[in-house]
Design an enzyme around this catalytic site. Structure first.
Site, short mmCIF file in Angstrom:
data_model
loop_
_atom_site.label_atom_id
_atom_site.label_comp_id
_atom_site.label_asym_id
_atom_site.label_seq_id
_atom_site.Cartn_x
_atom_site.Cartn_y
_atom_site.Cartn_z
N ASP A 24 0.86 -1.17 0.00
CA ASP A 24 0.00 0.00 0.00
C ASP A 24 0.91 1.23 0.00
O ASP A 24 1.78 1.36 0.85
CB ASP A 24 -0.85 -0.04 1.30
CG ASP A 24 -2.21 0.55 1.13
OD1 ASP A 24 -2.30 1.66 0.58
OD2 ASP A 24 -3.19 -0.08 1.56
N ASP A 69 -3.19 4.75 -2.11
CA ASP A 69 -4.21 5.32 -1.23
C ASP A 69 -4.69 6.68 -1.76
O ASP A 69 -3.88 7.50 -2.21
CB ASP A 69 -3.57 5.51 0.16
CG ASP A 69 -4.58 5.83 1.23
OD1 ASP A 69 -5.43 4.98 1.52
OD2 ASP A 69 -4.50 6.95 1.78
N GLU A 115 -6.90 3.86 -5.59
CA GLU A 115 -8.14 3.94 -4.79
C GLU A 115 -8.98 5.08 -5.34
O GLU A 115 -8.69 6.26 -5.12
CB GLU A 115 -7.82 4.18 -3.30
CG GLU A 115 -9.07 3.98 -2.46
CD GLU A 115 -9.01 4.60 -1.08
OE1 GLU A 115 -9.88 4.28 -0.27
OE2 GLU A 115 -8.12 5.42 -0.80
N HIS A 132 -11.32 -2.78 3.92
CA HIS A 132 -11.19 -2.44 5.33
C HIS A 132 -11.90 -1.14 5.70
O HIS A 132 -11.83 -0.71 6.85
CB HIS A 132 -9.70 -2.34 5.66
CG HIS A 132 -9.03 -1.23 4.90
ND1 HIS A 132 -8.89 -1.25 3.52
CD2 HIS A 132 -8.49 -0.05 5.30
CE1 HIS A 132 -8.30 -0.14 3.13
NE2 HIS A 132 -8.05 0.60 4.19
N ASP A 133 -12.53 -0.49 4.73
CA ASP A 133 -13.23 0.77 5.01
C ASP A 133 -14.75 0.62 4.95
O ASP A 133 -15.47 1.59 5.19
CB ASP A 133 -12.82 1.83 3.97
CG ASP A 133 -11.36 2.23 4.10
OD1 ASP A 133 -10.82 2.18 5.22
OD2 ASP A 133 -10.76 2.60 3.08
#
Ligand code: NOJ
Length: 534
Positions: free
Chosen positions: A100, A202, A264, A324-325
């Protein structure tokens, strides 16, 4: 026939949230040696790429998305030797490692920010976004943090505000300063030189902001609940100049063999497609539509068809169901639909990205008040239920020992473990019709059938609003009809215009097999079928 495709086109990507996958040293937090211990399990899932959320040194205000050293490993996760070992062990199993990259912001403990904040004339001052207070002494504009409160924090020492769209401890880098991007490209090279196979980048859409940092206009569609939604996001994200930055990042990737850049990108299709560039930006700008969409067959069909029709020439499709969000899919749409959802993700055209634990049907875990840790929940208790992300980040449920085989018995895990007695890997491994075996059978089928892996997609009209059906085809290969019942009514369907009969390649319940008369296909409640034609 799939040989000329790249691994990230053919393969399934699996996301690991490293704090929660496997704790090897019993400190209650997952780590790299833990992931190494589980590589054979991961290989057995027939996945290819593993994306691991940040593992770098970090004060953990945003659980690793606040990086204080881009070229290190947080001791909680292990050492650089562990990372090298992980990479070696993964490559030995033909697995690819995606890390990431968090280029939009650093931690406030990063050496760059410490310098930047030290004085107004420090050479790194302009590496971050500093502004004088507004006339009334308040923040320079109306931008709000995604995690509650203003997106600006006042720094007493130097008398200016700095920008952070997440927590206060995540100051944002200034990509208008010519030294910043080269520094980030150097970080990318560092990891690619090591042999890392790619990055998920990200908030890539946020990297550059309106030059004058103008106020955001009011959002007429605001729900009145989530504070940052009060304003539109047109000046602080998806700025046209961001493409130039991504283009320069991609040029670095292109110097290496088969490395992937995943962005993302929470955006509507028109904007999303721009992130492919001219095959010179992201290989995979994440397509998050399924994550937010109403679970309704017609809505989904429309969305898939629209996305398919808008993909630029040569752009590779991709789909995401969970991360994960966002709340886990089995919680969002109900456990009875979870297999259908996985079947959808794994049979649509394009690269699927899969969130750990969803292969066994893990659900969100209710977090006791004193264990809530995620900043948007802590900062905004009244909307913690919708904004908090702890529930989907709980430890992987491996077996039915206390702490589910994640940590040893007696260890206090960083987040509570879910109902592992009901749902764990070990139990499911021994039940032939389990969700886990369903997942493995389906991924095996997908990886062995060119039509499912890389073939074409065509939706099919069905006289039942609850049903979504589509064909997957490829030259000189088996063809498939996928039929998904997104509700709990039974349907009798006529697909005789496609073929007379078909064989069930896999059914969601893992028991239905045999040949089906396509003029009278009885589709059970919450059932999905992959049917092999001809
Ligand atoms: C997106 C990440 O997925 C999320 O977990 C994080 O909090 C923000 N970016 C800020 O880095």
């Amino acid at each position: 026939m799939t040989n000329h495709y790249q691994w990230w086109q053919k393969g399934i990507i699996y996301q690991i949230y490293p704090r929660s996958f496997q704790d090897s040293n019993n400190d209650g937090v997952g780590d790299l040696p833990g992931i190494i211990q589980r590589l054979d399990y991961l290989k057995s899932l027939n996945i290819e790429g593993i994306w691991i959320s940040p593992i770098y040194p970090s004060p953990m205000h945003d659980f690793g998305y606040d990086v204080s050293d881009y070229k290190g490993i947080h001791p909680m996760f292990g050492t650089m030797d562990d990372l090298d070992r992980l990479l070696k062990e993964m490559h030995a199993r033909d697995l690819k490692l995606i890390l990431d990259l968090v280029p939009n912001h650093t931690s406030d403990e990063h050496a760059w920010f410490i310098e930047s904040r030290s004085s107004r004339d420090n050479p790194k001052r302009d590496w971050y976004i500093w502004r004088d207070p507004a006339a009334d002494g308040g923040p320079p504009n109306n931008w709000l943090s995604f995690f509650g409160g203003p997106a600006w924090t006042f720094d007493e020492k130097t008398g200016q505000y700095y920008l952070h769209q997440f927590v206060t401890q995540q100051p944002e880098l200034n990509y208008r300063n010519p030294e910043v991007l080269p520094a980030m490209l150097d970080v990318i090279r560092f990891w690619l030189d090591k042999g890392v196979d790619g990055f998920r980048v990200d908030v890539i859409t946020l990297l550059i902001k309106d030059e004058q940092l103008r106020d955001e206009p009011l959002n007429p569609d605001w729900d009145g609940i989530v504070p940052f939604g009060k304003y539109k996001l047109i000046r602080r994200q998806n700025h046209p100049e961001v493409h130039d930055i991504i283009h320069q990042m991609r040029a670095v990737f292109d110097k290496y063999d088969e490395r992937v850049i995943v962005g993302e990108t929470y955006l509507p299709n028109e904007d999303l497609m721009k992130y492919y560039g001219n095959d010179d930006e992201c290989h995979l700008p994440f397509n998050f539509q399924l994550i937010n969409m109403e679970w309704d067959a017609q809505t989904i069909r429309k969305a898939v068809d629209a996305y398919e029709s808008m993909l630029p020439e040569g752009a590779w499709a991709n789909w995401v169901l969970g991360n994960h969000d966002k709340h886990r899919i089995a919680t969002r749409i109900g456990i009875e639909q979870a297999r259908v959802a996985n079947m959808l993700l794994l049979t649509l055209r394009g690269t699927p990205t899969f969130y750990y634990g969803e292969e066994i049907g893990m659900v969100d875990v209710k977090i006791p008040l004193d264990m809530i840790q995620d900043p948007p929940a802590v900062n905004q208790p009244e909307i913690a239920d919708t904004q908090g992300r702890d529930p989907e980040r709980t430890p992987m449920q491996w077996d039915n020992s206390p702490n589910a085989g994640f940590s040893e018995e007696g260890v206090k895990t960083w987040l509570p473990v879910g109902d592992y007695k009901k749902c764990n890997v070990k139990n499911q491994e021994s039940v032939s019709t389990s969700m886990l075996n369903f997942f493995k059978t389906l991924t095996n089928l997908r990886q062995n059938e060119p039509a499912l892996c890389v073939g074409d997609y065509q939706s099919v009209d069905v006289k039942a609003d609850d049903v979504f059906a589509y064909l997957r085809t490829a030259p000189h290969a088996n063809h498939f009809l996928v039929v998904l019942n997104l509700a709990s009514d039974e349907h009798a369907l006529d697909f005789s215009q496609i073929a007379k009969q078909a064989n069930i390649a896999i059914a969601t319940d893992m028991t239905r097999t045999g040949t089906i008369d396509l003029s009278n296909l009885k589709l059970h409640p919450n059932e999905g079928l992959v049917l092999q034609l001809g």
